[in-house]
Design a protein around this motif. Structure first.
Motif: not given
Length: 59
Positions: A21-41
């Motif tokens: 719906p807006d840019n804030e949601y897009q940023i949240g989706v991108l951050i949420g998709s990278f969090v598992p990789f960051i945790v694994l690292i």
């Protein structure tokens, strides 16, 4: 069983970005998709550091 769980958890990030719906949601989706990789690292680094420290104590 494990592959079934992985299949159910699979998220299509591109589809979510298109329907955002807006840019804030897009940023949240991108951050949420990278969090598992960051945790694994982080876990991998902690295990590496712990093993290296243990090896140095044995010498």
């Amino acid at each position: 069983m494990r592959s079934l769980i992985l299949f159910l958890q699979q998220v299509n990030v591109e589809q979510k970005l298109k329907e955002a719906p807006d840019n804030e949601y897009q940023i949240g989706v991108l951050i949420g998709s990278f969090v598992p990789f960051i945790v694994l690292i982080g876990i991998a680094y902690a295990l590496y550091y712990r093993a290296k420290k243990k090896e140095q104590n044995l010498k």
